[in-house]
Enzyme design. Structure first.
Site, PDB file in Angstrom:
ATOM      1  N   HIS A 106      12.643 -34.417 -13.754  1.00 54.38           N
ATOM      2  CA  HIS A 106      13.758 -34.112 -12.849  1.00 54.38           C
ATOM      3  C   HIS A 106      14.175 -35.401 -12.134  1.00 54.38           C
ATOM      4  O   HIS A 106      13.343 -36.287 -11.892  1.00 54.38           O
ATOM      5  CB  HIS A 106      13.309 -33.047 -11.835  1.00 54.38           C
ATOM      6  CG  HIS A 106      14.454 -32.501 -11.036  1.00 54.38           C
ATOM      7  ND1 HIS A 106      15.002 -33.177  -9.976  1.00 54.38           N
ATOM      8  CD2 HIS A 106      15.170 -31.364 -11.174  1.00 54.38           C
ATOM      9  CE1 HIS A 106      16.012 -32.465  -9.480  1.00 54.38           C
ATOM     10  NE2 HIS A 106      16.131 -31.363 -10.200  1.00 54.38           N
ATOM     11  N   GLU A 154      21.587 -33.008 -15.941  1.00 51.93           N
ATOM     12  CA  GLU A 154      21.958 -32.964 -14.523  1.00 51.93           C
ATOM     13  C   GLU A 154      22.399 -34.350 -14.063  1.00 51.93           C
ATOM     14  O   GLU A 154      21.554 -35.250 -13.909  1.00 51.93           O
ATOM     15  CB  GLU A 154      20.762 -32.567 -13.654  1.00 51.93           C
ATOM     16  CG  GLU A 154      20.281 -31.162 -13.824  1.00 51.93           C
ATOM     17  CD  GLU A 154      19.473 -30.698 -12.612  1.00 51.93           C
ATOM     18  OE1 GLU A 154      19.705 -29.570 -12.173  1.00 51.93           O
ATOM     19  OE2 GLU A 154      18.637 -31.468 -12.098  1.00 51.93           O
TER      20      GLU A 154
HETATM   21  O1  G3P Z   1      17.055 -28.698 -10.469  1.00 53.39           O
HETATM   22  C1  G3P Z   1      18.266 -28.234 -10.010  1.00 53.39           C
HETATM   23  C2  G3P Z   1      18.980 -29.215  -9.238  1.00 53.39           C
HETATM   24  O2  G3P Z   1      18.605 -30.508  -9.221  1.00 53.39           O
HETATM   25  C3  G3P Z   1      20.391 -28.935  -8.948  1.00 53.39           C
HETATM   26  O3  G3P Z   1      20.417 -28.859  -7.589  1.00 53.39           O
HETATM   27  O4  G3P Z   1      21.225 -28.084  -5.460  1.00 53.39           O
HETATM   28  O5  G3P Z   1      22.798 -29.065  -7.123  1.00 53.39           O
HETATM   29  O6  G3P Z   1      21.814 -26.820  -7.544  1.00 53.39           O
HETATM   30  P1  G3P Z   1      21.650 -28.167  -6.898  1.00 53.39           P
END
Ligand code: G3P
Length: 235
Positions: A106, A154
């Site tokens: 992550h 992400e």
């Molecule tokens: O692991 C999920 C994350 O990093 C996304 O965070 O708060 O943007 O949904 P968020």
């Protein structure tokens, strides 16, 4: 190694969509408040066509036993087995405690390529659901080609914000989905996801689900927040 899980979920070979809620280390979802937080969340099989997994912090993973209808994932796992390792979390230990998956790499807990590759191979051997996080297309490609079955794209700059990955990076999602498909992997996407439209757009672009934190954990009613990510009627 025998695979034991509390909740009976369809396997990753199905076409179910996947929603992973990362509870991170937020005050309301961690430690002394974790029991009441998890108690109010939907069961993992609550929505037809979806698997919901809860990625809990290491201290809270024991709750898998208390909530057998909720699938728990770890937020991080190490490629070592049992032995003289301080502070590590092995897949063997997770599997034996009924936790059959984990995030790795992550953006808030990066590890090197060597560790990721080792973990991917081990996860395949143990039939462990490793979700390999990637910050960009190059990483998606690298991890999919290394044999990852689940890759989570992400973009770090969008994490925790209000602009979702599906709004800001539709072209990358589409390309990442194609790369994953070509390599036998499935793609989920995360960062800034808050609404049904964010999720449904991601699916249209080729992802099979979402990885969500603040949109659920920090919502006034996390259970309704999860339901409204999946159900159009609630938006
Ligand atoms: O692991 C999920 C994350 O990093 C996304 O965070 O708060 O943007 O949904 P968020």
């Amino acid at each position: 190694m025998q695979r034991y899980t509390y909740v009976k979920l369809a396997s990753n070979n199905t076409n179910d969509n996947i929603l992973i809620i990362n509870t991170k280390h937020y005050e309301k979802s961690t430690g002394v408040r974790a029991v009441s937080f998890f108690a109010n969340l939907p069961e993992s099989n609550a929505f037809k066509g979806w698997q919901i997994h809860y990625a809990a912090g290491p201290y809270d993973l024991h709750l898998a036993k208390q909530f057998p209808e909720k699938s728990f994932y770890a937020q991080h796992v190490d490629p070592n087995g049992y032995g003289a390792y301080t502070g590590k979390i092995s897949m063997e230990m997770l599997i034996e405690t009924g936790i059959h998956g984990s995030l790795i790499n992550h953006s808030e807990f990066r590890v090197g390529f060597e560790v990721i590759d080792k973990s991917i191979h081990k996860a395949r051997d143990l039939n462990f659901d490793l979700v390999v996080c990637a910050e960009n297309l190059e990483e998606v490609s690298r991890f999919a080609q290394s044999g990852a079955r689940l890759v989570a794209y992400e973009p770090p700059e969008l994490i925790g914000g209000n602009i979702s990955v599906s709004t800001a990076k539709p072209g990358i999602i589409e390309k990442a989905a194609g790369i994953c498909e070509k390599n036998g992997a499935r793609l989920i996407v995360g960062a800034g996801i808050k609404t049904y439209v964010d999720i449904s757009t991601s699916l249209k672009l080729g992802a099979c689900g979402g990885l969500v934190a603040s949109g659920v954990v920090l919502a006034s009613n996390p259970s309704i927040a999860i339901t409204s990510l999946i159900n159009k009627e609630l938006t």
